[in-house]
Design a protein around this motif. Structure first.
Motif, PDB file in Angstrom:
ATOM      1  N   ASN A 149      34.796  32.887  45.653  1.00 27.31           N
ATOM      2  CA  ASN A 149      35.017  34.024  46.542  1.00 27.31           C
ATOM      3  C   ASN A 149      33.878  35.041  46.539  1.00 27.31           C
ATOM      4  OD1 ASN A 149      36.625  35.169  48.508  1.00 27.31           O
ATOM      5  ND2 ASN A 149      37.757  36.469  47.059  1.00 27.31           N
ATOM      6  N   PRO A 257      41.819  48.439  35.032  1.00 20.65           N
ATOM      7  CA  PRO A 257      41.527  47.855  36.341  1.00 20.65           C
ATOM      8  C   PRO A 257      40.025  47.645  36.526  1.00 20.65           C
ATOM      9  CG  PRO A 257      42.965  49.759  36.569  1.00 20.65           C
ATOM     10  CD  PRO A 257      42.507  49.725  35.140  1.00 20.65           C
ATOM     11  N   SER A 258      39.678  46.539  37.138  1.00 13.05           N
ATOM     12  CA  SER A 258      38.261  46.238  37.357  1.00 13.05           C
ATOM     13  C   SER A 258      38.140  45.403  38.617  1.00 13.05           C
ATOM     14  CB  SER A 258      37.714  45.484  36.140  1.00 13.05           C
ATOM     15  OG  SER A 258      36.337  45.265  36.279  1.00 13.05           O
ATOM     16  N   TYR A 259      36.967  44.839  38.827  1.00 15.20           N
ATOM     17  CA  TYR A 259      36.794  44.006  40.009  1.00 15.20           C
ATOM     18  C   TYR A 259      36.014  42.738  39.693  1.00 15.20           C
ATOM     19  CZ  TYR A 259      35.159  42.045  44.309  1.00 15.20           C
ATOM     20  OH  TYR A 259      34.884  41.151  45.313  1.00 15.20           O
ATOM     21  N   PRO A 261      35.397  39.031  42.114  1.00 10.93           N
ATOM     22  CA  PRO A 261      35.782  38.447  43.402  1.00 10.93           C
ATOM     23  C   PRO A 261      36.848  37.359  43.270  1.00 10.93           C
ATOM     24  CG  PRO A 261      33.383  38.437  43.124  1.00 10.93           C
ATOM     25  CD  PRO A 261      33.974  38.849  41.820  1.00 10.93           C
ATOM     26  N   THR A 263      39.331  37.083  41.019  1.00  8.41           N
ATOM     27  CA  THR A 263      40.647  37.445  40.486  1.00  8.41           C
ATOM     28  C   THR A 263      41.184  38.648  41.240  1.00  8.41           C
ATOM     29  OG1 THR A 263      39.432  38.594  38.739  1.00  8.41           O
ATOM     30  CG2 THR A 263      40.517  36.535  38.126  1.00  8.41           C
ATOM     31  N   GLU A 264      42.494  38.698  41.374  1.00  5.50           N
ATOM     32  CA  GLU A 264      43.129  39.845  42.054  1.00  5.50           C
ATOM     33  C   GLU A 264      44.572  39.952  41.575  1.00  5.50           C
ATOM     34  OE1 GLU A 264      41.826  42.199  43.837  1.00  5.50           O
ATOM     35  OE2 GLU A 264      43.798  43.137  43.997  1.00  5.50           O
ATOM     36  N   PRO A 265      44.958  40.963  40.831  1.00  6.28           N
ATOM     37  CA  PRO A 265      44.077  42.033  40.333  1.00  6.28           C
ATOM     38  C   PRO A 265      43.167  41.556  39.198  1.00  6.28           C
ATOM     39  CG  PRO A 265      46.304  42.308  39.474  1.00  6.28           C
ATOM     40  CD  PRO A 265      46.362  41.156  40.429  1.00  6.28           C
ATOM     41  N   SER A 266      42.137  42.376  38.931  1.00  8.28           N
ATOM     42  CA  SER A 266      41.184  42.065  37.865  1.00  8.28           C
ATOM     43  C   SER A 266      41.250  43.145  36.801  1.00  8.28           C
ATOM     44  CB  SER A 266      39.752  42.021  38.412  1.00  8.28           C
ATOM     45  OG  SER A 266      39.642  41.107  39.484  1.00  8.28           O
ATOM     46  N   GLY A 298      41.952  38.316  34.861  1.00  2.00           N
ATOM     47  CA  GLY A 298      42.711  38.673  36.062  1.00  2.00           C
ATOM     48  C   GLY A 298      43.593  37.527  36.518  1.00  2.00           C
ATOM     49  N   HIS A 301      42.574  34.522  42.203  1.00  2.00           N
ATOM     50  CA  HIS A 301      42.664  34.867  43.624  1.00  2.00           C
ATOM     51  C   HIS A 301      43.207  33.657  44.406  1.00  2.00           C
ATOM     52  CE1 HIS A 301      41.544  36.175  47.626  1.00  2.00           C
ATOM     53  NE2 HIS A 301      41.155  37.345  47.137  1.00  2.00           N
ATOM     54  N   SER A 316      50.688  29.995  40.612  1.00  2.00           N
ATOM     55  CA  SER A 316      49.828  31.151  40.378  1.00  2.00           C
ATOM     56  C   SER A 316      49.105  30.914  39.059  1.00  2.00           C
ATOM     57  CB  SER A 316      50.657  32.434  40.322  1.00  2.00           C
ATOM     58  OG  SER A 316      51.618  32.319  39.281  1.00  2.00           O
TER      59      SER A 316
END
Ligand code: DAH
Length: 351
Positions: A149, A257-259, A261, A263-266, A298, A301, A316
């Motif tokens: 992603n 919380p982080s970011y 691409p 994973t969601e949420p990360s 995370g 995604h 999941s």
């Protein structure tokens, strides 16, 4: 030629005895034998002259010559056995082996500390039911980025300065040295249906300038679990179990919380400081923060599940990625990552 003068056999025997008995080694003994017992020696000459004597005198002198010879032969034999015994003794002495001395130990190789750390971490997850899956170190852009992603040109790609390989038949950047072990997520999903519980250890590459905390070649361990109904609670429980096994039973973890691409949420995952026990203050390891960042994680995604061939409506998953060097350095207190590849036996032998 008849000899008239009576030879002084006593003097010959005396001279011969002195030379033979006084020889200091076998060479000297052979020389003395030559000088006093051979045909050319004075005694030999007397013997050769016997033929010219009349029978009576020949018998009489012959008898005495034989006596003299026998006497000198005995001295020769006695000295020879002394000298031979001395020679044998010194040869044996030179070759003597003391079988009671301790043996010489050849230097022993050992498993590198970083490999030991990786094995230990892998073992923790194997104990939780995961299996090891390995992917290639040269990856395509698809596996390393796109399937995870990171679309082309996405700013998240610049978080990982990649080393690309030239392939004249493809666009630049088509082949990269993997910048993380996350492409193993896609490959592991492609390799078989869910449920999937794998760890992907391996070497990773980034165009980083070496300093105390960066080297262009390093190691990561990826964790991927995909099953029906997995939640963030499963992720947290798994990582807590890992943190307590690796850093100590009193540890806690915290997710921030982080970011990423893929994973969601990360989340960034911190472990409570194992030096100050989470008290903070002037602790130099957590810098008073009480928490130490150890890894990223995370929920996988949905696009990543789909890219791996899984149905995001049915399953999941959660994922995490950790740096082996970082985990090793945190727990051992090693200050400079480059020490790991210095190959300094003084350090290697001390850990
Ligand atoms: N691949 C990330 C990196 O190298 C680390 C990572 C973060 C892996 C979160 C994960 C994850 O699986 O869920 O920076």
């Amino acid at each position: 030629m008849p000899t008239t003068a009576e030879p002084d056999l006593d003097a010959l025997v005396e001279a011969g005895r002195t030379a033979l008995a006084g020889a200091r080694d076998l060479d000297e003994l052979r020389a003395a034998e030559q000088a006093h017992l051979s045909r050319r020696s004075p005694l030999g000459e007397v013997q050769r002259g016997l033929g010219q004597l009349d029978p009576e005198a020949r018998r009489e002198l012959g008898h005495r010559v034989n006596q003299a010879r026998t006497e000198l032969q005995a001295v020769l034999a006695g000295r020879r056995s002394e000298l031979e015994a001395a020679r044998d003794r010194s040869l044996l002495e030179a070759e003597r082996v003391d079988v009671t001395l301790p043996g010489r130990r050849p230097p022993r190789g050992a498993v590198h500390p970083l490999t030991r750390a990786a094995d230990e971490i892998i073992d923790i997850f194997v104990g939780l039911g995961y299996r090891v899956f390995e992917g290639p170190e040269v990856e395509t852009d698809w596996y390393n980025f796109e399937a995870l992603n990171f679309p082309p040109g996405h700013p998240a790609r610049s978080m990982q300065d990649s080393l690309t390989l030239l392939d004249e038949t493809r666009p630049p950047g088509w082949l990269v040295l993997r910048t993380h072990t996350s492409p193993g997520q896609i490959r592991a999903m492609e390799a078989g249906p869910p449920p999937l519980y794998v760890v992907v250890p391996g070497r990773c590459y980034r165009a980083d300038t070496p300093d105390a905390t960066h080297v262009p070649v390093f190691h990561q361990l990826e964790i991927l679990a995909v099953d029906e109904g997995l939640t963030m609670g499963d992720l947290k429980g798994t990582l807590l179990s890992f943190a307590r096994t690796y850093f100590g039973a009193e540890r806690d973890i915290r997710l921030r919380p982080s970011y990423f691409p893929f994973t969601e949420p990360s989340a960034e995952v911190d472990v409570s400081c194992f030096i100050c026990g989470g008290r903070g203050g002037d602790c130099r390891t957590c810098k008073g923060d009480r928490w130490i960042e150890v890894l990223g994680a995370g929920m996988v995604h949905p696009k990543v599940l789909a890219n791996g061939g899984y149905d995001p409506n049915k399953v999941s998953g959660f994922a995490a990625g950790m740096g082996i060097e970082r985990l090793f350095m945190l727990r051992s207190g090693l200050a400079d990552i480059r020490t790991l590849t210095d190959n300094d036996l003084r350090w290697l032998g001390s850990v």
